[in-house]
Structures are given as structure tokens and as C-alpha cells.
Write an enzyme that holds these catalytic residues in place. Structure first.
Site, mmCIF file in Angstrom:
data_model
loop_
_atom_site.group_PDB
_atom_site.id
_atom_site.type_symbol
_atom_site.label_atom_id
_atom_site.label_comp_id
_atom_site.label_asym_id
_atom_site.label_seq_id
_atom_site.Cartn_x
_atom_site.Cartn_y
_atom_site.Cartn_z
ATOM 1 N N GLU A 244 10.152 -27.588 -11.655
ATOM 2 C CA GLU A 244 10.954 -28.594 -12.352
ATOM 3 C C GLU A 244 10.531 -29.994 -11.915
ATOM 4 O OE1 GLU A 244 15.217 -27.978 -11.806
ATOM 5 O OE2 GLU A 244 15.147 -29.792 -10.610
ATOM 6 N N MET B 208 14.221 -31.149 2.368
ATOM 7 C CA MET B 208 13.742 -29.916 2.988
ATOM 8 C C MET B 208 12.668 -29.215 2.159
ATOM 9 S SD MET B 208 15.870 -26.640 4.473
ATOM 10 C CE MET B 208 16.537 -27.595 5.827
ATOM 11 N N GLY C 80 18.059 -27.474 -11.428
ATOM 12 C CA GLY C 80 17.386 -26.253 -11.848
ATOM 13 C C GLY C 80 17.446 -25.142 -10.833
#
Length: 444
Positions: free
Chosen positions: A243, A222, A341
Site C-alpha cells: 500500500e 516499526m 490497509g
């Protein structure tokens, strides 16, 4: 010593290098395209000679031969920090184990608590100065290398060289062995095409994104699909601090949206910690002066993230409850992915001037029997909480985006029910009443 002479002196076959592993050792494989495929195969060939070798990795595409060759785990035990689809299947079968973590803390874990007897990391070919680039796993590989007793580098000619701000390279003097793997095609994970639900979710997020905003896209289908939709939007002069860099950012760059010019932290540079994508994506990140790789201890530090004004964090999740607890990594006790993260960026984006964090999901899903379920539930039950209710910010489905910051339990229940699928809203209201988080005067 001349770096080329040192290289030749340390050159070994994969089998010779794998012979350095002893029974009882802790071995680390790094992450994603840093997976040392040749060394893994060589270590698996030593199965019958070894006992109780513990191997760590994360986001590895597989097959991981030390796991495949030893289903009883008498010789090798594999554990992952963050499940790929392949690693999830290993965990489902009880043939691998998950280690809870926050990505920003990985270097701290290694430095203070973990033993690494042998580090095995795939790298780019050495340059004339004696440096190997850590490529797509640069965000955490140096943390492993720096505390390892023995460092083995597997050279893959396909590995892109990602320019960095720090810790993106390792020098030949730090290696004990070098193994040449030739050209081994990299794991490819291109962005899926956006679906109708993705498009509806994007329309609820776009009003919150300003020109010049810095964007973080999380791991998964997504967020990447939303990157494709951002590329097709009217937004401009966007920045990157993420990240994981993937094809969603390439789409934004090709559309002229990703310039990094207006970033308040490292203007002109798109910041990343990990990189996984298509072959075209790897060509884009290779030696690109507009990108800068940093360790995840820096990229994912909320205080660093917060230095990006108008920071927009977009991550996927699997479900939420009426209290605002968000689950993004498990279905009950079944591990799907990992905390990664997400919480780092929820925290950092919330701290940034003009920053916002969005956790996105479809309102429903179907189980294997075809039964429709709501992703918004009275409580998460046995699901692992990834983002606690105390830090939940915007939650988004195809039915809207709601801000939970500062809201009481009844306000949260009302807001979340408003973005649930209409077919489930009445039963969610009844549950909220039973849980004493629904005002009698609220509209049904």
C-alpha cells in the site's frame, strides 16, 4: 485542441481556482504529497466568504490552512481517512474528524456514497501527451477525480512521476483548472533507524521469510525500521507489493535485496499505491520502470494480494488482548492513525500460498508520567479493534512470535502471555483465570 493550448486556456491563479468553491461544498484534497498546498492557502483566504465547506484528506503533513484559520469550524470542517501526526493533533483538539474506512474500499465509497463538488490534487507537470502524473497519491486520487464536479490540478515541479499499471495519470481534458505552484519541496518522512526492540522483533520474523518472498511494510516507524533490517539480512530476490512505499524499500533496493524477479504477480515490478519518503526516495521512484503504481482498490484487494506466493505482510500495532483482538489505530477513543490497509493485507497474506501476516509491537510502553504499561492486556477495553480476533495470525514482540490461527481462547491466552513482558505475565495469568480462558493445569 492542442494540449498546450488547452493547458493555457485552463491556467488560473490559486485564488481564481479557489473562487470556484461555494458554501456547503464538499472539497477533496487527496493524500500525502498530493496535498495541494497553494490551493489550501487560497481557500483559507476566502474564509469569511464561505460557510460549511467540508474538506476531506488523509495523511497530510500540515499545516492545513483551512483548519488553522478557522478553529471554531464555522467556515471549514476538515475530516481525514487516516491521521498523520499533524491530523492527530487536530482531532485531539476537536478541530478535525476521523472517517473510518478500509483503504481498499475508498473508490467504492466515492463512487457510490460520497459527493465531491471540487477535487484539488497536486500533480507533476504535464507531459507532451497532455497527462499529469498523480505521484505519491496515485492510489486514491483518480477515484476522487472521477466523481468530482470540478477538478483543479495544482502542478508541483517537485512531484515525482510514478509509472503505473492503471489510474496513475489524469489528462488535461479532465481538468477544469490548472494552477502552477512552481517547485514546492515535498513532505519528507525518512525511515527511523532501527532500535534494539526492532532488531529483536526482526529476529523472530526472519525465520519465516524465504528468498523470493514478496514483502509488504505497513505505515509507521516499526515496519520501516524492519525494512532497514531486511536490507541488512541474508535474504535475497525479494519482491514488493505494498500500500505504502517508503524508505525501507529503498534500503532493500540499495542492498541488492529488492529485485522483484521471483514474484508470481507482475514479476519484475514492485507494486505500490502510495509513496512517502526522503528526497533520495522521491528521486528513486521518479520514472522508475521497476515500479508500478495502482489504485488501492487493486493493490489492497485481498484476492489480488493472495496472487503473490510467499506474501509476507508486516504491520505495526498498538496493543492486543488475551483473545487476540488487535488495536492499531486508537488509544481508547483517541484516534492515533487509522485502519488503513492493515486488515486488507492481514486477509490477503493469509490467503496467499506460503503467505504469512505479522502484527508487531514492543511488549511495553511508558505513559507521560513514566509509568510502564503492557501492550498485551486482558481486554482492549475502549480501544478500537483494527484486526478482529477471527483474523489474527502472527503477533510479535521482542519476546517472540506466536501464531493465533485456529487457536482456542485458552491457547491464545497462553501464547500471548508468553510474548508479554515478564513483569506483567503473572497479572495477565490472573486476568485470564478470571476471564475463564486459562486452564488450571497450565504452567505459571
Amino acid at each position: 485542441m492542442d494540449v498546450y493550448a488547452e493547458y493555457r486556456m485552463k491556467l488560473r491563479t490559486a485564488d481564481q481556482a479557489a473562487a470556484l468553491v461555494k458554501s456547503g461544498d464538499w472539497v477533496d484534497y487527496a493524500s500525502n504529497i498530493g496535498f495541494p498546498v497553494s490551493l489550501d492557502e487560497a481557500l483559507a483566504r476566502r474564509r469569511d466568504e464561505l460557510k460549511n465547506v467540508k474538506v476531506r484528506g488523509n495523511l497530510l503533513p500540515g499545516p492545513i490552512q483551512i483548519a488553522e484559520c478557522d478553529p471554531a469550524m464555522e467556515h471549514f470542517v476538515y475530516q481525514t481517512w487516516h491521521c498523520s501526526g499533524y491530523e492527530r493533533k487536530l482531532c485531539d483538539k476537536g478541530r478535525a474528524f476521523f472517517t473510518p474506512m478500509l483503504f481498499r474500499n475508498l473508490a467504492w465509497y466515492y463512487k457510490n456514497f460520497l459527493t465531491v463538488n471540487v477535487a484539488m490534487v497536486s500533480v507533476s507537470p504535464m507531459d507532451r501527451h497532455g497527462y499529469f502524473n498523480l505521484g505519491g497519491s496515485l492510489g486514491l486520487s483518480r477515484a476522487i477525480i472521477d466523481c468530482a464536479d470540478i477538478v483543479i490540478l495544482e502542478v508541483n515541479e517537485a512531484m515525482p512521476r510514478i509509472r503505473g499499471g492503471m489510474d496513475e495519470v489524469v489528462h488535461i481534458s479532465q481538468a477544469d483548472c490548472v494552477v502552477e505552484a512552481g517547485y514546492r519541496p515535498l513532505w519528507e518522512m525518512p525511515s527511523p533507524p532501527p532500535g534494539e526492540t526492532d532488531k529483536q522483533i526482526a529476529q523472530h520474523i526472519f525465520p519465516h521469510i524465504r528468498d523470493g518472498a514478496t514483502i509488504q511494510l505497513g505505515i509507521g516507524g516499526m515496519p520501516n525500521a524492519l525494512g532497514e533490517l531486511i536490507a541488512a539480512s541474508d535474504l535475497k530476490d525479494l519482491g514488493m507489493h505494498t500500500e505504502l512505499c517508503s524508505d525501507g524499500y529503498l534500503a532493500m533496493f540499495k542492498a541488492g535485496k529488492l529485485t522483484n524477479r521471483r514474484k508470481t504477480l507482475l514479476p519484475g515490478k514492485g507494486v505500490l499505491g502510495l509513496a512517502i519518503g526522503s528526497r533520495e526516495f522521491y528521486d528513486w521512484v521518479d520514472d522508475n520502470p521497476g515500479l508500478a503504481g495502482y489504485p488501492l482498490s487493486y493493490v489492497n484487494d485481498p484476492a489480488v494480494i493472495a496472487l503473490n506466493e510467499n506474501m509476507i505482510s508486516i504491520n505495526g500495532c498498538l496493543g492486543a488482548d488475551l483473545y487476540g483482538q488487535v488495536g492499531s489505530e486508537s488509544a481508547g477513543t483517541r484516534q492515533i492513525s487509522g485502519t488503513g490497509g492493515q486488515l486488507d493485507f492481514v486477509t490477503g497474506a493469509s490467503m496467499a500460498k506460503g503467505g504469512k501476516s505479522f502484527l508487531c509491537m514492543s511488549s511495553t510502553y511508558r505513559d507521560k508520567a513514566g509509568t510502564l504499561h503492557s501492550r498485551i492486556r486482558p481486554s482492549l477495553g475502549g480501544d478500537i479493534v483494527t484486526t478482529p480476533r477471527s483474523q489474527a495470525y502472527y503477533l510479535v514482540t521482542e519476546y517472540g512470535a506466536v501464531n493465533l490461527a485456529g487457536k482456542s481462547t485458552w491457547e491464545r491466552a497462553e501464547a500471548l502471555i508468553s510474548i508479554a513482558h515478564p513483569d506483567f505475565r503473572e497479572e495477565l495469568i490472573k486476568a485470564a483465570e478470571e476471564q475463564r480462558i486459562w486452564l488450571p493445569s497450565e504452567k505459571r
